[in-house]
Design a protein around this motif. Structure first.
Motif, short mmCIF file in Angstrom:
data_model
loop_
_atom_site.label_atom_id
_atom_site.label_comp_id
_atom_site.label_asym_id
_atom_site.label_seq_id
_atom_site.Cartn_x
_atom_site.Cartn_y
_atom_site.Cartn_z
N MET A 1 20.86 2.37 14.99
CA MET A 1 20.03 1.32 15.52
C MET A 1 18.96 0.92 14.52
O MET A 1 18.65 -0.26 14.38
N PHE A 2 18.38 1.91 13.85
CA PHE A 2 17.35 1.62 12.86
C PHE A 2 17.92 0.81 11.70
O PHE A 2 17.26 -0.09 11.18
N VAL A 3 19.13 1.10 11.29
CA VAL A 3 19.78 0.38 10.19
C VAL A 3 19.99 -1.08 10.56
O VAL A 3 19.74 -1.98 9.76
N ILE A 4 20.41 -1.33 11.78
CA ILE A 4 20.63 -2.71 12.23
C ILE A 4 19.30 -3.46 12.24
O ILE A 4 19.22 -4.61 11.78
N ALA A 5 18.24 -2.83 12.72
CA ALA A 5 16.92 -3.47 12.73
C ALA A 5 16.43 -3.70 11.31
O ALA A 5 15.83 -4.74 11.02
N ALA A 6 16.68 -2.77 10.42
CA ALA A 6 16.24 -2.92 9.02
C ALA A 6 16.98 -4.05 8.32
O ALA A 6 16.44 -4.68 7.41
N ILE A 7 18.18 -4.34 8.74
CA ILE A 7 18.95 -5.42 8.12
C ILE A 7 18.57 -6.77 8.72
O ILE A 7 18.36 -7.74 8.00
N PHE A 8 18.44 -6.83 10.05
CA PHE A 8 18.22 -8.12 10.70
C PHE A 8 16.75 -8.57 10.73
O PHE A 8 16.48 -9.76 10.84
N PHE A 9 15.80 -7.65 10.64
CA PHE A 9 14.40 -8.06 10.67
C PHE A 9 14.02 -8.98 9.51
O PHE A 9 13.41 -10.02 9.74
N PRO A 10 14.37 -8.66 8.26
CA PRO A 10 14.04 -9.60 7.18
C PRO A 10 14.73 -10.96 7.33
O PRO A 10 14.14 -12.00 7.04
N LEU A 11 15.95 -10.96 7.84
CA LEU A 11 16.66 -12.23 8.05
C LEU A 11 15.98 -13.04 9.16
O LEU A 11 15.84 -14.26 9.05
N LEU A 12 15.58 -12.37 10.21
CA LEU A 12 14.86 -13.04 11.29
C LEU A 12 13.52 -13.59 10.80
O LEU A 12 13.14 -14.72 11.13
N LEU A 13 12.82 -12.82 10.01
CA LEU A 13 11.55 -13.25 9.46
C LEU A 13 11.73 -14.46 8.54
O LEU A 13 10.95 -15.42 8.59
N LEU A 14 12.76 -14.44 7.71
CA LEU A 14 13.06 -15.57 6.83
C LEU A 14 13.38 -16.82 7.64
O LEU A 14 12.91 -17.92 7.33
N GLY A 15 14.17 -16.67 8.68
CA GLY A 15 14.49 -17.81 9.55
C GLY A 15 13.25 -18.39 10.21
O GLY A 15 13.09 -19.61 10.32
N LEU A 16 12.35 -17.53 10.66
CA LEU A 16 11.10 -17.97 11.26
C LEU A 16 10.24 -18.73 10.25
O LEU A 16 9.66 -19.77 10.57
#
Length: 79
Positions: free
Chosen positions: A1-16
């Motif tokens: 779960m932590f790995v998924i969050a570590a991958i998607f958080f920067p992408l989500l932040l970039l999209g924002l």
């Protein structure tokens, strides 16, 4: 779960950040405070007439077109 969050958080932040830039761009273009001050300092008589007759947006558009046509002081054409 932590790995998924570590991958998607920067992408989500970039999209924002990209979405915020899209919202901010028209707001910066619509900022007529600086444009009005520069216009009143440097406008020619025909541009002031346009301001009186047609309003600020038309006068600023005419003023900006004139500023874009004229080369900046200190810059040389073709050398």
């Amino acid at each position: 779960m932590f790995v998924i969050a570590a991958i998607f958080f920067p992408l989500l932040l970039l999209g924002l950040l990209l979405a915020m830039e899209r919202v901010e761009r028209p707001l910066n273009a619509a900022d007529t405070g600086k444009g009005l001050e520069g216009f009143l300092d440097n406008a020619q008589p025909d541009e002031v007439d346009t301001f009186v007759q047609q309003g600020l947006p038309a006068a600023l558009e005419r003023y900006r077109r004139r500023r874009l046509r004229r080369p900046s002081p200190g810059k040389h054409r073709g050398a």
